[in-house]
Each structure stands twice: as structure tokens, then as C-alpha cells.
Design a protein around this motif. Structure first.
Motif, short mmCIF file in Angstrom:
data_model
loop_
_atom_site.label_atom_id
_atom_site.label_comp_id
_atom_site.label_asym_id
_atom_site.label_seq_id
_atom_site.Cartn_x
_atom_site.Cartn_y
_atom_site.Cartn_z
N SER A 1 -50.23 -116.22 72.45
CA SER A 1 -51.15 -117.09 73.18
C SER A 1 -51.34 -116.63 74.62
N THR A 2 -50.79 -115.47 74.95
CA THR A 2 -50.88 -114.99 76.32
C THR A 2 -51.80 -113.77 76.38
N PRO A 3 -52.94 -113.88 77.03
CA PRO A 3 -53.83 -112.71 77.09
C PRO A 3 -53.24 -111.64 77.99
N GLN B 1 -53.02 -122.36 68.18
CA GLN B 1 -52.30 -121.58 67.16
C GLN B 1 -51.51 -122.49 66.23
N LEU B 2 -50.90 -123.53 66.78
CA LEU B 2 -50.12 -124.45 65.94
C LEU B 2 -51.03 -125.15 64.94
N ARG C 1 -51.99 -122.58 62.23
CA ARG C 1 -50.91 -122.29 61.28
C ARG C 1 -50.78 -123.41 60.26
N MET D 1 -42.37 -130.00 57.83
CA MET D 1 -42.15 -129.01 58.86
C MET D 1 -43.49 -128.47 59.36
N LEU E 1 -45.06 -116.68 69.10
CA LEU E 1 -46.19 -117.61 69.22
C LEU E 1 -46.64 -117.72 70.68
N ILE F 1 -53.79 -121.89 80.24
CA ILE F 1 -54.40 -121.07 79.19
C ILE F 1 -53.41 -120.89 78.05
N VAL F 2 -52.17 -120.52 78.39
CA VAL F 2 -51.16 -120.29 77.35
C VAL F 2 -50.91 -121.57 76.56
N VAL G 1 -53.78 -122.31 74.16
CA VAL G 1 -53.84 -121.42 73.01
C VAL G 1 -52.66 -121.67 72.07
N VAL G 2 -51.49 -121.99 72.62
CA VAL G 2 -50.36 -122.35 71.76
C VAL G 2 -50.75 -123.54 70.89
#
Lengths: 319, 334
Positions: free
Chosen positions: A141-143, B312-313, B316, B1, A137, B304-305, B308-309
Motif C-alpha cells: 500500500s506504499t507507493p 486492499q483489505l 482480499r 477471519m 500488505l 495514502i498508506v 490503500v491498506v
């Protein structure tokens, strides 16, 4: 003609259309851009005009374009104003680097992502697979821009790796070139591969989890086959189709990512050349790079189509 | 969960959004002020202990150790600066002196304040680009799915062609064909247009499939039977069935746009320096000097990370929830 041959022929035609459309779009876009490559050279007006007429830049767009297409058929892509050399020469010089980087990254991504996905897909919820899922994950999320920069940071602070680019080979000949490549390749290849490996892991994980619920896998289990055989032979084969299905997109993202990685790590490939062509408004070079890039993409897409068609003949019917 | 990860992601995203919205108040310094002698200055961490005693939160200002070339900084323990809370319209600052929570950039600007200001631009571009891609994609996808026949074939062929192109190449090429030097607002909308137009096939494919499938269903037929026009059937009955799909596609595109903005600005085809954006800041972090002596310049990478995490969560969580909901909405519509 067999259905398979028809399928391949149709996909081949699509590939040709892709190359022509992309290259034409590049010609049009660079033409539309204000100014041209000769302005960038900073010559005096008389010499600039002479240079323009020598390169054919003073003619109408339609004429330039038809001439460009005509020459494309004879594999003559014109001359680069920026480098004062034939475009084909430059492309041949640089495309190898992008190919090496792209193929290495693809192999790494598949080699890391697929086994990891099988591992997490077969036993969801235990500590190892949750750990892998969390890492993936994070990588997802890392380009490539960030992975490349992080690797550069690590390389420059530890000195474990050469911080990007290709050094000057000690000797000449293919052996020295090979040695250079092996020394400098790991960092950019890994920077490019890791985010893609993560997305492959997620996909493979889901595919394996679904495959394990398939009746044929349950039948294999019922026959008393060992767990590893069930997973790595039966379930893995079933899970192949969704992965092959996205391989085309994966190849696209390898190309896309290689553009950034090449720029950040000064890898002398097609991405770097294209960027130079665009910023110098080098019409012929930019169009050549676009055509070459589209060509690589088409070959990739075509091979995944063929792989998919051989793995699952239903694809041919629906195409 | 699943719900827990979704709540966690959503909270994280909300916090980031609030921080960006409140950027002018939250940042201790104006993002574009050059502080003298603070180029490459390390982060100033807030402290509580001074000379053995506990006191109100404060920072030590940096003092250049010897000459300016080596850029060796030492904390000036002789003059601790107390952090002032809720003064001069800022939540926390040490004004008039600078407080560099995340250090200084190569020009001596506050990395933390630039991070917040830049995030607004990066997020703004991604948001409007996603909106544009969804609008164009849904319209064309719905048209293809609803009309069928030649319209469908044409739109699908174009979408198939555009979708395989590597996003960054397309965006860079489109951007390069426009004048290089533009005002920040023009750059903003140019990037929105370029990114939106390069990615519309992503939502279009799914919308086309959903509309084509829903069109055959009895509820659509009956709407037609009671005399509803095609536009009404499409907007009132068919597109709502695709709403969940469209929302998820928007979330999926968002990270790609954040990455694309960062990359474009990084290579010099996006926003340009006095303006701050995450891509420009990463460009500052990529120099040799920055790499070896100022790793805190990589802060935008971390943000940035993190962003985006969080997205993504949320995705999902939504994906696993969307499936039962879709079935429900279709049944309710019948």
C-alpha cells in the motif's frame, strides 16, 4: 523453423512494434503540446526562427516525423535543444544509471519477495507468516513516492546514508565511479524494490500454497523426502509459472517506479532526463527517451517470455 | 477471519470517506489561510492538564522563541486556548486563533485542514478515473469478447500494447503534452482522462475473457434462440456475469490512481499550489528544511498508506468471496 524459434521471432517483432509505436506517440504528443523547446530558450524572434529551421521544427509534422523515423534507422535521434547535444550521447550517458537502479531493485525484490513468499505459503496462519503478510500488505500500500520520501527523511535525520543523488567521485576512473554507485545505490534501490517485493511475496505465497496441494508434491511427500526438499525443490518449481507470468508487469512497474524514485532522490537516470525533456518540450530528447524506455521494457518482456516458454512449453502453443 | 479483515477494511474506508465528505466541518481552520509566524509550526496537541489542574480540552498556542530564522517554537503556557466544540459551523476549533492539530506547512497553513481538503481532490480524481477506465475497458472488452474475429484481435493487440507501458511514464507524457498552467477544474478532468485512458486494458482483458466464455454457454444460446438481439444479450445476460470482476478491477485500480495523482502533483504536473492535494503536500514535505525540522509534513504519506491498506483489505475479502458467488450466478442463470 522450430516452434520455439517462431515464438521468439514473433515476440521480437512485437518488441520492435512497441518501440516504434511508443516513440511515435511521444513525437506526436510533444508536437501537439503548445509552444516548443525554442520558445523555452527565450531567444529573440530572428534567432529563434533560425534555430527552428536549423532543428527542422518549422517543417510540417508529417515531414518531421518521417525524417525522425528515417534517422532512427541509422541510430541518429537528432539533437537536444535543452542540452545542445546529440540525443544519443545523452541517452547513453544516462541509461546506465537507470539500468543499475532497475536491475538492483529487481534483484532485491526477487531476493526478498520470493523466499518470503515460500515461507508464508508453506505454513499459513502461524505467527511468522502472519507477520510477514501484514508487513507485505503495508508495503503493498506504499507507493515508491512514499518509500523514497521516507528513506530521504530517515537519511536526513540520521545521516546513516547519503540522502540521494550521486555525489562527486573522489577520483576518476571506473573504480571511483563504482565506489560512488555502491555508496549511493542502496537507498533508491530499496525504495523501488520494497513495494514490488511485497507484491511478489503475496503472489509467491499463494502459488506455493496451491503447489503444495498438487498431486506430484503429495507424491514427493509420500516418497518420504524431507520437508525442505519438497518445498524448495518440488513445490517451488511448480510455483514458478505464475510468478514468471507476471514478471513482465513487474518490469513495467520497476520502470514506472524508477521514474519517481529518480526524481525524488535525484538519481541521474532516464526518468530524470525524460522529465526534463518533457518540461522543456524538447521533442527529439523526449522521443529518444521514450524509445529508449520502450527498448528497455521490450528487452525485459522478451526475456520473461523466453524464460516462461522454457519453463512451460504450453506457452508457445497458446501464443 | 476473512470476513473480519473485510469488515475492518470497509469500516476504515468508510471512516476516511466520511471524514473527507465532512471536511469543511471537521477542519478546524480554512485550508488556504496563511497564519503569520506559524510556518513549520509543530502540531498543537490537545491537552487536559494546565498548571496541575484538569480543565476542559485546550491547546497552548505557539510562540516563536527568539528570532524568526531559527524557527524555534515554544508553547505559550500563559494563554491556553479552550477548544470550542460545534461552533461557527466547525466540529472543533479554537477560532479566531488557529489550532494546528498536525502542525503548519512551510507557508503557515494548517496541515490537517489541507489534508482533508486535499483528500477530496485526490479521491475525486481516483474515483472518476476508475469509472472512466471501467467504462471504456468494459465496453471494448465486451465488444472484443462478443464479436470475436478481427475486432477481437485488434482490440486485444492494442490492449496488450497499452498494458505493458509503465503507467507513470504514460500519464506524465500525456499530461506534459497539454498546457502546463490550467485551472483546477481543468486539471481535475485532464488527470481523470489521462489516467482512465492509460488503464482501460486492465478491466478490458478480464471482461473480454468472461464475455467470450459466457457467450458459448447454453443460456446465451437460448436467449439468442428466443430472438434477443445482440445488444440485449450483451447487456442483459453477458455483462452481469462480469459485474463482480469489473467491481474488483475498479478497486484494484483505485490505489494506482491515488499513487498517480500524488506523483503527478508532486512533480508539478498535477494540481498546483494554492489548491491542496496529497501530492502537493508531499512536495512541501520533500524540501531539505521540511525534512529536517518538520516531519509532520509527511502526514499525507501516512493517509495514502492507510487508505490503500483499507482498500486492499476489502479486495482480499471480496476475492475469496467472489469465486463461489460466480459459480452460483452462472448456475442460477442457466
Amino acid at each position: 523453423m522450430s516452434p520455439f524459434a517462431t515464438f521468439v521471432a514473433r515476440r521480437l517483432a512485437r518488441a520492435c512494434v512497441l518501440v516504434i509505436v511508443v516513440a511515435s506517440a511521444a513525437v506526436l504528443l510533444v508536437h501537439l503540446a503548445p509552444g516548443d523547446a525554442v520558445t523555452e530558450l527565450g531567444l529573440d524572434p530572428a534567432r529563434a526562427a533560425a534555430e527552428r529551421s536549423r532543428l527542422g521544427l518549422d517543417r510540417s509534422f508529417v515531414r518531421q516525423y518521417t525524417e525522425w523515423v528515417g534517422r532512427l534507422l541509422t541510430l541518429d535521434l537528432g539533437e537536444s535543444v535543452r542540452f545542445q547535444r546529440p540525443v544519443v550521447e545523452l541517452l547513453v550517458e544516462r541509461v546506465g544509471y537507470t539500468l543499475v537502479l532497475g536491475v538492483a531493485a529487481l534483484v532485491l525484490a526477487l531476493g526478498i519477495g520470493l523466499p518470503a513468499g515460500v515461507l508464508t505459503g508453506q505454513r499459513r496462519g502461524d505467527l511468522v507468516s502472519r507477520g510477514i503478510a501484514a508487513i507485505s500488505l503495508l508495503l503493498l500500500s506504499t507507493p515508491p513516492l512514499v518509500t523514497a520520501l521516507l528513506f530521504l527523511l530517515i537519511a536526513s535525520r540520521t545521516g546513516w546514508f547519503p540522502p540521494g543523488g550521486l555525489g562527486v567521485a573522489d577520483g576518476t576512473g571506473p573504480l571511483a565511479a563504482l565506489e560512488m554507485t555502491v555508496r549511493y545505490l542502496p537507498l533508491p534501490a530499496l525504495a523501488l524494490a520494497l513495494p514490488i517485493a511485497a507484491s511478489l511475496e503475496r503472489l509467491q505465497s499463494q502459488a506455493v500454497a496451491e503447489a503444495l496441494r498438487d498431486p506430484c508434491v503429495i507424491a514427493a511427500q509420500a516418497r518420504g523426502l524431507s520437508a525442505s526438499r519438497v518445498i524448495w525443490v518440488h513445490a517451488w518449481r511448480l510455483s514458478l509459472k505464475p510468478v514468471l507470468g507476471v514478471l513482465g508487469i513487474v518490469i513495467g512497474s520497476v520502470l514506472s517506479g524508477s521514474f519517481v524514485v529518480e526524481l525524488v532522490m535525484s538519481w541521474p537516470g532516464l526518468g530524470n532526463l525524460m522529465f526534463e525533456a518533457l518540461t522543456a518540450q524538447d521533442l527529439h530528447l523526449a522521443a529518444g527517451c521514450a524509445a529508449m524506455g520502450a527498448g528497455l521494457l521490450s528487452i525485459g518482456l522478451l526475456s520473461t517470455d523466453i524464460a516462461l516458454a522454457s519453463a512451460d512449453p504450453v506457452t508457445i502453443e497458446s501464443a | 477471519m476473512i470476513d473480519r479483515t473485510r469488515i475492518f477494511g470497509g469500516t476504515l474506508l468508510a471512516l476516511i470517506l466520511i471524514a473527507l465528505a465532512a471536511a469543511p466541518v471537521l477542519s478546524p481552520n480554512p485550508p488556504d489561510v496563511l497564519f503569520q509566524d506559524l510556518a513549520f509550526a509543530p502540531p498543537m496537541r490537545p491537552r487536559l492538564i494546565d498548571g496541575g489542574g484538569i480543565r476542559r480540552p485546550f491547546v497552548y498556542p505557539w510562540r516563536l522563541a527568539d528570532d524568526r530564522r531559527t524557527l524555534q517554537f515554544q508553547p505559550d503556557t500563559s494563554r491556553p486556548r479552550e477548544i470550542a466544540f460545534f461552533q461557527d459551523g466547525r466540529v472543533a476549533s479554537t477560532s479566531p486563533e488557529p489550532w494546528l492539530l498536525l502542525g503548519g506547512d512551510p507557508l503557515g497553513r494548517d496541515v490537517f485542514s489541507r489534508l482533508l481538503a486535499g483528500g477530496r481532490l485526490s479521491f475525486g480524481v481516483a474515483f472518476f478515473a476508475a469509472l472512466l477506465a471501467l467504462a471504456v475497458g468494459s465496453t471494448l472488452g465486451a465488444a472484443a469478447g462478443f464479436a470475436g474475429g478481427r475486432t477481437d484481435r485488434t482490440i486485444t493487440a492494442v490492449a496488450d500494447l497499452v498494458i505493458v507501458l509503465p503507467l507513470l511514464y504514460v500519464v506524465v507524457t500525456l499530461r506534459a503534452s497539454l498546457p502546463l498552467v490550467l485551472e483546477t477544474t481543468s486539471i481535475f478532468w485532464t488527470m481523470v482522462a489521462v489516467m482512465g485512458l492509460a488503464t482501460w486494458p486492465v478491466p478490458a482483458r478480464g471482461v473480454r475473457a468472461i464475455v467470450a466464455a459466457e457467450r458459448q454457454k447454453p443460456y446465451a444460446e437460448s436467449a439468442y434462440a428466443v430472438g434477443a438481439g445482440p445488444l440485449r444479450i450483451l447487456l442483459r445476460h453477458l455483462l452481469p456475469a462480469a459485474a463482480g470482476h469489473i467491481a474488483i478491477q475498479g478497486l484494484l485500480l483505485f490505489p494506482a490512481f491515488i499513487f498517480a495523482e500524488a506523483t503527478l502533483s508532486f512533480v508539478g504536473l498535477g494540481f498546483a499550489d494554492p489548491t491542496s492535494s496529497w501530492g502537493i503536500m508531499l512536495h512541501d514535505a520533500a524540501g531539505i528544511a521540511a525534512m529536517t525540522r518538520a516531519p509532520w509534513l509527511m502526514a499525507p504519506a501516512a493517509v495514502i498508506v492507510l487508505t490503500v491498506v483499507a482498500i486492499q483489505l476489502v479486495i482480499r475479502g471480496s476475492e475469496t468471496r467472489a469465486r463461489p458467488r460466480q459459480g452460483l450466478s452462472a448456475r442460477a442463470a442457466v
